[in-house]
Design an enzyme around this catalytic site. Structure first.
Site, PDB file in Angstrom:
ATOM      1  N   ASP A   5       0.837  -1.189   0.000  1.00 51.03           N
ATOM      2  CA  ASP A   5       0.000   0.000   0.000  1.00 51.03           C
ATOM      3  C   ASP A   5       0.878   1.248   0.000  1.00 51.03           C
ATOM      4  O   ASP A   5       2.068   1.195   0.319  1.00 51.03           O
ATOM      5  CB  ASP A   5      -0.952   0.009   1.194  1.00 51.03           C
ATOM      6  CG  ASP A   5      -0.228   0.018   2.530  1.00 51.03           C
ATOM      7  OD1 ASP A   5       0.738  -0.755   2.698  1.00 51.03           O
ATOM      8  OD2 ASP A   5      -0.619   0.808   3.413  1.00 51.03           O
TER       9      ASP A   5
ATOM     10  N   GLU B 121       0.147  -1.024   5.708  1.00 52.20           N
ATOM     11  CA  GLU B 121       1.212  -0.463   6.537  1.00 52.20           C
ATOM     12  C   GLU B 121       1.009   1.037   6.739  1.00 52.20           C
ATOM     13  O   GLU B 121       1.294   1.578   7.805  1.00 52.20           O
ATOM     14  CB  GLU B 121       2.582  -0.734   5.890  1.00 52.20           C
ATOM     15  CG  GLU B 121       3.778  -0.348   6.758  1.00 52.20           C
ATOM     16  CD  GLU B 121       4.211   1.103   6.621  1.00 52.20           C
ATOM     17  OE1 GLU B 121       4.960   1.578   7.493  1.00 52.20           O
ATOM     18  OE2 GLU B 121       3.795   1.786   5.652  1.00 52.20           O
TER      19      GLU B 121
END
Length: 194
Positions: A118, A184
């Site tokens: 991400d 994250e």
């Protein structure tokens, strides 16, 4: 661009070298020499992965990127056990790959390589979302898309190295896990679930 291609291959070679060196207590490999040739197309695979809009909070884009990785790294997904961990609550899934070593889990503690897929959104100077943030563009020899360094680039380098090692018929002595989180940038619940 030469610089972008060099970066992708340098990351893959660094990981291959790290996997090939025998840590004092690591049991990764025997003392045999390991020659690994990176596959052609690493830059293309990276720029394709960068086009997925895996902004934190977009589980569908992370799942779509997982599907892309499955086709981009066929040897890896054929040889390693793949687990998709869904932490729930709308959190994007985490991909956990298990590369079973020859020593077994009782004789050598497993190792882990961790990254995330991400990214944070790209912004223009006026505060609006940047339309080219997910272009996968290479400009002046540099990869300029979101995630090139943080952290799709390093994640792809791990997969490139594993793919090249598998093609060289390498099997680690120590079991390795590759954990690629999908959240994250927004808390890391997926990686914690691993």
């Amino acid at each position: 661009g030469g610089r972008a291609r060099f970066l992708a291959l340098a990351l893959a070679a660094a990981l291959a070298a790290a996997l090939a060196s025998t840590p004092r207590m690591g049991l990764l490999v025997t003392d045999a020499t390991l020659a690994v040739t990176p596959r052609p197309g690493a830059l293309d695979r990276l720029t394709q992965a960068l086009r997925f809009e895996t902004v934190a909070g977009n589980p569908a884009a992370v799942a779509a990127l997982h599907s892309h990785l499955l086709s981009a790294f066929p040897a890896t997904f054929a040889a390693l056990a793949a687990h998709t961990l869904d932490p729930g609550g709308g959190t994007p899934p985490t991909l956990l790959l298990e590369w079973r070593g020859t020593a077994g889990l009782k004789d050598a503690a497993p190792g882990v390589l961790i990254g995330h897929l991400d990214v944070v959104p790209g912004w223009e100077a006026d505060g609006t979302a940047a339309p080219a943030a997910f272009s996968g563009a290479v400009a002046g020899g540099w990869v300029v898309s979101r995630g090139a360094l943080d952290a799709k680039g390093p994640a792809l380098a791990m997969l490139e190295a594993v793919e090249a090692l598998l093609e060289a018929r390498f099997t680690p002595r120590r079991t390795l896990f590759i954990c690629l989180g999908g959240d994250e940038e927004s808390g890391g619940k997926g990686s914690a679930a691993a």
